[in-house]
Design an enzyme around this catalytic site. Structure first.
Site, mmCIF file in Angstrom:
data_model
loop_
_atom_site.group_PDB
_atom_site.id
_atom_site.type_symbol
_atom_site.label_atom_id
_atom_site.label_comp_id
_atom_site.label_asym_id
_atom_site.label_seq_id
_atom_site.Cartn_x
_atom_site.Cartn_y
_atom_site.Cartn_z
ATOM 1 N N LYS A 118 0.819 -1.207 0.000
ATOM 2 C CA LYS A 118 0.000 0.000 0.000
ATOM 3 C C LYS A 118 0.860 1.268 0.000
ATOM 4 C CE LYS A 118 -4.011 -2.299 1.977
ATOM 5 N NZ LYS A 118 -3.400 -3.645 1.906
ATOM 6 N N CYS A 233 -8.289 -7.708 5.880
ATOM 7 C CA CYS A 233 -8.484 -8.886 5.033
ATOM 8 C C CYS A 233 -9.322 -9.901 5.806
ATOM 9 C CB CYS A 233 -7.149 -9.480 4.582
ATOM 10 S SG CYS A 233 -6.030 -9.935 5.916
#
Length: 455
Positions: A118, A233
């Site tokens: 990210k 997640c």
């Protein structure tokens, strides 16, 4: 290790009468995995050689691969030309585009950043004059984060290793806070069957409490009207929609919605208390693994960190030397011990402020060590996107490049132009690192800790 999904998770997902549990379970029984990469827009190379299967619709630089290559044996991987990243997590690029966050420079914090997917995405997608602080809480994971950002090659990054509570000392400082929170990991079951055995309702509860602590300790660092990107997640609403509701109730955060093409297969959800929008990725519906994403904006008044009292130390680092190696527009040079770094001049005071309250692993690009008036160039310099294109260089064939990346002896025969001194090694025009060319031999300066050790 089992690929049988936990009954408690299945029962939770069945609470949605429209959820196709049979398709979800069947997908997890398949061994076929989705492989994807995101290219570095500032490093030009032939990415079609990787076997592109298609584009990732929510990320301009993202691509699916026909099969997973052996990245270790690809010089482009070692040069930072692309990052192997799970496709669903590239959705941040879509949020940045939707919110027009690349229109002007801003200060961003990636709070739980390792291994760096990210952070490299943020570094590519935000305005090029933005400042990115890439933080990892766990000390053992900071080196891989620093290495991946080094490969990416931009000087506008600070890598730090701090508990989220440290960022309370920077109130109202960041315009964007990205929290990809540690979670129970159910979204990884399709990719990693071993994660199934570690999952439990007790762990979901523990992760939810940890997520609240991380957010509570870091939200003061977000400026009023700043944006929070929250993701996990996990499939558990206790870690996703319930956290969003908690952010609204406890912190006065305003949820935002994003427009999403229905053809992408992303489920748009609403939190139980406030109807706040969230975005769920399920592997039987999208080309990616399990993922949850939400955007919120800070509306409460926030005291702001003051830079007025910060006094810059005298900078005795040579400013002209770096111009022999890099495009120094907008950059300045500073010394840390024997290492010379370059960093955006726009954030010189900011760096001093960060040094006062955080433990910094790295700042900017360390370009080498000073030995008298000479610079011994660093590997970071070789991979910098600011390095001058006309420095002495040798172009290698694939077998020669892999030999160099293994840090093996380099055949002097590659030096057909009889170059002397510090020379870049390149593969298809992309820098890999340095050698030092001597009259009768070549010294391989590829870093020992990065060499290809296992084939």
């Amino acid at each position: 290790m089992s690929n049988k999904l936990p009954n408690d998770l299945i029962n939770h997902l069945k609470e949605d009468p429209e959820f196709d549990i049979e398709a979800f379970v069947y997908k997890h029984e398949e061994e076929e995995k989705t492989n994807s990469i995101r290219i570095n827009p500032l490093k030009s190379f032939d990415y079609t050689s990787l076997g592109i299967a298609g584009s990732i619709p929510w990320c301009t630089e993202g691509f699916y691969l026909k099969e997973r290559p052996i990245f270790t044996l690809d010089p482009f991987f070692h040069a930072g030309c692309y990052y192997s990243q799970e496709a669903s997590s590239m959705f941040l690029a879509h949020a940045i585009a939707q919110l027009s966050l690349a229109d002007k420079p801003l200060k961003a914090l990636d709070l739980c950043a390792a291994p760096g997917g990210k952070s490299t995405l943020l570094n590519a997608a935000l305005h090029p004059q933005s400042l990115l602080v890439s933080n990892e809480i766990i000390k053992a994971r900071v080196n891989i984060l620093s290495d991946n950002l080094m490969r990416w090659g931009n000087p506008n990054v600070v890598v730090s290793n701090n508990d989220p509570s440290a960022f309370k000392h920077l109130p109202g400082y960041f315009d964007l806070l990205v929290v990809d929170a540690p979670c129970s990991g159910s979204g990884m079951f399709h990719k990693d069957h071993a994660a199934i055995d570690e999952w439990s309702l007790a762990n979901v509860k523990l992760c939810s409490e940890r997520q609240k602590r991380i957010l509570a300790h870091s939200l003061d660092s977000l400026t009023q009207d700043g944006y929070l990107f929250y993701s996990t997640c996990s499939y558990s609403k206790e870690e996703n929609e319930d956290i969003v509701d908690w952010l609204i109730d406890e912190w006065g955060m305003a949820p935002l919605s994003l427009s999403v093409d229905e053809a992408w297969g992303i489920d748009q959800t609403q939190s139980p208390l406030h109807g706040a929008h969230g975005y769920r990725f399920y592997p039987h519906k999208v080309g990616g693994e399990g993922f949850f994403f939400a955007v919120l904006q800070k509306k409460n008044e926030q005291t702001t960190f003051s830079r007025k009292k910060i006094k810059l130390d005298r900078n005795n680092a040579p400013q002209a030397l770096a111009k022999n190696w890099l495009d120094m527009e907008g950059l300045y040079t500073f010394a840390h011990h024997d290492d010379l770094h370059v960093f955006p001049k726009l954030y010189e005071v900011d760096l001093k402020a960060l040094q006062q309250v955080l433990y910094l692993k790295n700042a900017g690009t360390p370009i080498g060590k000073l030995t008298g008036k000479e610079l011994v160039p660093s590997h970071d310099l070789a991979l910098s996107v600011r390095i001058l294109p006309d420095l002495p260089a040798i172009e290698l064939e694939l077998d020669e490049a892999l030999n160099y990346l293994r840090k093996e002896t380099v055949d002097p025969g590659v030096n057909t132009n009889n170059l002397k001194g510090w020379v870049l090694m390149r593969y298809q025009g992309v820098n890999l690192g340095w050698i030092k060319a001597m009259p009768n031999r070549i010294n391989n300066y590829y870093p020992k800790e990065l060499r290809i050790a296992v084939l």
